[in-house]
Design a protein around this motif. Structure first.
Motif, PDB file in Angstrom:
ATOM      1  N   ARG A  49      35.188  -9.358 -59.690  1.00  0.00           N
ATOM      2  CA  ARG A  49      36.515  -8.726 -59.718  1.00  0.00           C
ATOM      3  C   ARG A  49      37.631  -9.771 -59.667  1.00  0.00           C
ATOM      4  O   ARG A  49      38.677  -9.598 -60.276  1.00  0.00           O
ATOM      5  CB  ARG A  49      36.654  -7.757 -58.551  1.00  0.00           C
ATOM      6  N   ALA A  50      37.381 -10.866 -58.926  1.00  0.00           N
ATOM      7  CA  ALA A  50      38.373 -11.943 -58.827  1.00  0.00           C
ATOM      8  C   ALA A  50      38.333 -12.879 -60.029  1.00  0.00           C
ATOM      9  O   ALA A  50      39.128 -13.807 -60.117  1.00  0.00           O
ATOM     10  CB  ALA A  50      38.150 -12.734 -57.543  1.00  0.00           C
ATOM     11  N   GLY A  51      37.400 -12.641 -60.940  1.00  0.00           N
ATOM     12  CA  GLY A  51      37.311 -13.471 -62.140  1.00  0.00           C
ATOM     13  C   GLY A  51      36.484 -14.730 -61.959  1.00  0.00           C
ATOM     14  O   GLY A  51      36.557 -15.643 -62.782  1.00  0.00           O
ATOM     15  N   GLY A  52      35.688 -14.785 -60.903  1.00  0.00           N
ATOM     16  CA  GLY A  52      34.850 -15.953 -60.648  1.00  0.00           C
ATOM     17  C   GLY A  52      33.488 -15.834 -61.294  1.00  0.00           C
ATOM     18  O   GLY A  52      33.123 -14.796 -61.856  1.00  0.00           O
ATOM     19  N   ASP A  53      32.742 -16.929 -61.225  1.00  0.00           N
ATOM     20  CA  ASP A  53      31.395 -16.970 -61.757  1.00  0.00           C
ATOM     21  C   ASP A  53      30.407 -17.100 -60.605  1.00  0.00           C
ATOM     22  O   ASP A  53      30.306 -18.167 -59.997  1.00  0.00           O
ATOM     23  CB  ASP A  53      31.244 -18.156 -62.716  1.00  0.00           C
ATOM     24  N   PRO A  54      29.667 -16.039 -60.289  1.00  0.00           N
ATOM     25  CA  PRO A  54      28.761 -16.096 -59.137  1.00  0.00           C
ATOM     26  C   PRO A  54      27.547 -16.999 -59.358  1.00  0.00           C
ATOM     27  O   PRO A  54      26.833 -17.313 -58.420  1.00  0.00           O
ATOM     28  CB  PRO A  54      28.340 -14.641 -58.941  1.00  0.00           C
ATOM     29  N   GLU A  55      27.324 -17.427 -60.581  1.00  0.00           N
ATOM     30  CA  GLU A  55      26.157 -18.247 -60.889  1.00  0.00           C
ATOM     31  C   GLU A  55      26.392 -19.741 -60.672  1.00  0.00           C
ATOM     32  O   GLU A  55      25.439 -20.512 -60.594  1.00  0.00           O
ATOM     33  CB  GLU A  55      25.717 -18.014 -62.336  1.00  0.00           C
ATOM     34  N   ASN A  56      27.649 -20.172 -60.609  1.00  0.00           N
ATOM     35  CA  ASN A  56      27.952 -21.601 -60.535  1.00  0.00           C
ATOM     36  C   ASN A  56      28.936 -21.915 -59.407  1.00  0.00           C
ATOM     37  O   ASN A  56      29.748 -21.085 -59.032  1.00  0.00           O
ATOM     38  CB  ASN A  56      28.566 -22.091 -61.859  1.00  0.00           C
ATOM     39  N   ASN A  98      25.256  -7.987 -53.090  1.00  0.00           N
ATOM     40  CA  ASN A  98      25.804  -7.174 -54.184  1.00  0.00           C
ATOM     41  C   ASN A  98      27.307  -6.968 -54.032  1.00  0.00           C
ATOM     42  O   ASN A  98      28.050  -7.039 -55.011  1.00  0.00           O
ATOM     43  CB  ASN A  98      25.087  -5.824 -54.269  1.00  0.00           C
ATOM     44  N   ILE A  99      27.744  -6.723 -52.809  1.00  0.00           N
ATOM     45  CA  ILE A  99      29.181  -6.524 -52.564  1.00  0.00           C
ATOM     46  C   ILE A  99      29.952  -7.802 -52.859  1.00  0.00           C
ATOM     47  O   ILE A  99      30.984  -7.784 -53.547  1.00  0.00           O
ATOM     48  CB  ILE A  99      29.425  -6.059 -51.108  1.00  0.00           C
ATOM     49  N   ILE A 100      29.448  -8.932 -52.365  1.00  0.00           N
ATOM     50  CA  ILE A 100      30.138 -10.206 -52.593  1.00  0.00           C
ATOM     51  C   ILE A 100      30.107 -10.567 -54.070  1.00  0.00           C
ATOM     52  O   ILE A 100      31.097 -11.046 -54.629  1.00  0.00           O
ATOM     53  CB  ILE A 100      29.547 -11.315 -51.705  1.00  0.00           C
ATOM     54  N   ASN A 101      29.005 -10.308 -54.726  1.00  0.00           N
ATOM     55  CA  ASN A 101      28.893 -10.552 -56.164  1.00  0.00           C
ATOM     56  C   ASN A 101      29.949  -9.748 -56.926  1.00  0.00           C
ATOM     57  O   ASN A 101      30.619 -10.266 -57.824  1.00  0.00           O
ATOM     58  CB  ASN A 101      27.481 -10.203 -56.636  1.00  0.00           C
ATOM     59  N   PHE A 128      30.674 -20.280 -55.274  1.00  0.00           N
ATOM     60  CA  PHE A 128      30.260 -18.883 -55.157  1.00  0.00           C
ATOM     61  C   PHE A 128      28.741 -18.762 -55.147  1.00  0.00           C
ATOM     62  O   PHE A 128      28.167 -17.963 -54.419  1.00  0.00           O
ATOM     63  CB  PHE A 128      30.846 -18.043 -56.285  1.00  0.00           C
ATOM     64  N   SER A 129      28.098 -19.559 -55.956  1.00  0.00           N
ATOM     65  CA  SER A 129      26.640 -19.569 -55.978  1.00  0.00           C
ATOM     66  C   SER A 129      26.088 -19.994 -54.624  1.00  0.00           C
ATOM     67  O   SER A 129      25.126 -19.409 -54.117  1.00  0.00           O
ATOM     68  CB  SER A 129      26.166 -20.516 -57.081  1.00  0.00           C
ATOM     69  N   SER A 130      26.725 -21.008 -54.023  1.00  0.00           N
ATOM     70  CA  SER A 130      26.305 -21.471 -52.694  1.00  0.00           C
ATOM     71  C   SER A 130      26.515 -20.387 -51.650  1.00  0.00           C
ATOM     72  O   SER A 130      25.680 -20.187 -50.769  1.00  0.00           O
ATOM     73  CB  SER A 130      27.079 -22.722 -52.292  1.00  0.00           C
ATOM     74  N   LEU A 131      27.651 -19.691 -51.744  1.00  0.00           N
ATOM     75  CA  LEU A 131      27.948 -18.618 -50.799  1.00  0.00           C
ATOM     76  C   LEU A 131      26.885 -17.524 -50.880  1.00  0.00           C
ATOM     77  O   LEU A 131      26.365 -17.082 -49.851  1.00  0.00           O
ATOM     78  CB  LEU A 131      29.337 -18.031 -51.080  1.00  0.00           C
ATOM     79  N   LEU A 132      26.553 -17.107 -52.079  1.00  0.00           N
ATOM     80  CA  LEU A 132      25.544 -16.067 -52.236  1.00  0.00           C
ATOM     81  C   LEU A 132      24.175 -16.542 -51.733  1.00  0.00           C
ATOM     82  O   LEU A 132      23.411 -15.758 -51.173  1.00  0.00           O
ATOM     83  CB  LEU A 132      25.450 -15.630 -53.703  1.00  0.00           C
ATOM     84  N   GLY A 133      23.889 -17.838 -51.906  1.00  0.00           N
ATOM     85  CA  GLY A 133      22.631 -18.389 -51.432  1.00  0.00           C
ATOM     86  C   GLY A 133      22.529 -18.441 -49.917  1.00  0.00           C
ATOM     87  O   GLY A 133      21.432 -18.469 -49.356  1.00  0.00           O
ATOM     88  N   MET A 134      23.677 -18.454 -49.240  1.00  0.00           N
ATOM     89  CA  MET A 134      23.682 -18.509 -47.768  1.00  0.00           C
ATOM     90  C   MET A 134      23.411 -17.155 -47.128  1.00  0.00           C
ATOM     91  O   MET A 134      23.184 -17.071 -45.925  1.00  0.00           O
ATOM     92  CB  MET A 134      25.024 -19.034 -47.263  1.00  0.00           C
ATOM     93  N   ILE A 135      23.445 -16.107 -47.914  1.00  0.00           N
ATOM     94  CA  ILE A 135      23.203 -14.769 -47.360  1.00  0.00           C
ATOM     95  C   ILE A 135      21.702 -14.530 -47.331  1.00  0.00           C
ATOM     96  O   ILE A 135      21.091 -14.152 -48.325  1.00  0.00           O
ATOM     97  CB  ILE A 135      23.945 -13.692 -48.175  1.00  0.00           C
ATOM     98  N   THR A 136      21.131 -14.789 -46.164  1.00  0.00           N
ATOM     99  CA  THR A 136      19.687 -14.649 -45.944  1.00  0.00           C
ATOM    100  C   THR A 136      19.471 -13.682 -44.783  1.00  0.00           C
ATOM    101  O   THR A 136      20.432 -13.324 -44.083  1.00  0.00           O
ATOM    102  CB  THR A 136      19.079 -16.015 -45.578  1.00  0.00           C
ATOM    103  N   PRO A 137      18.247 -13.273 -44.552  1.00  0.00           N
ATOM    104  CA  PRO A 137      17.996 -12.432 -43.375  1.00  0.00           C
ATOM    105  C   PRO A 137      18.463 -13.089 -42.072  1.00  0.00           C
ATOM    106  O   PRO A 137      18.998 -12.402 -41.186  1.00  0.00           O
ATOM    107  CB  PRO A 137      16.475 -12.235 -43.396  1.00  0.00           C
TER     108      PRO A 137
END
Length: 157
Positions: free
Chosen positions: A56-63, A48-51, A66-75
């Motif tokens: 805020r930086a004007g990026g698209d977290p879905e594509n 949520n924080i990274i999203n 950034f999408s890969s970065l969010l996908g790497m955050i696992t337990p």
């Protein structure tokens, strides 16, 4: 001007070492707290924080990346991050203990580790000039100077 007084390994005779030891102990405590926070909260709040930062930086977290970065955050990556923070905290705690006891190896460790941050401090001043960047540089330069001076005094003994 050099002093003819012999080097005194008593940590209380070197208030700079004691001050740096307290600074390093504080870093250790913060690292341990951050590790505990990661373990307690898990990956969702971090995502949520990274999203929010991406938005805020004007990026698209879905594509894209950034999408890969969010996908790497696992337990598992959260556990790895917490383990790295614990390792960093242990290193800082060890350094703090050594400086508090005026150990030469701790002065070496602190001097080298603080000097490694200097290029990043200069980069921060170029990218984000402001009082915080300058203060961080000043603190790190002071730490390197105090510890290098301590090592120089030990060498002259």
């Amino acid at each position: 001007m050099t002093s003819n007084k012999p080097y005194n390994p008593d940590p209380h005779a070197h208030p700079g070492l004691a001050a740096i030891a307290l600074l390093e102990a504080g870093k250790a405590v913060l690292a341990f707290l951050a590790a505990a926070g990661l373990e307690i909260s898990g990956p969702a709040p971090l995502r949520n924080i990274i999203n929010a930062l991406i938005h805020r930086a004007g990026g698209d977290p879905e594509n894209g990346a950034f999408s890969s970065l969010l996908g790497m955050i696992t337990p598992d990556t959260v556990h790895l991050g917490a383990a790295v923070l614990v390792g960093y905290g242990l290193l800082r705690a060890l350094e703090a203990w050594g400086l508090w006891r005026a150990k030469a190896w701790a002065s070496w460790l602190g001097c080298i580790s603080a000097a490694l941050y200097l290029p990043l401090d200069f980069y921060a001043i170029v990218k984000h000039p402001g009082w915080a960047s300058w203060l961080l540089l000043a603190v790190n330069l002071l730490v390197v100077w105090v510890l290098a001076r301590d090592l120089g005094k030990r060498h002259k003994r």
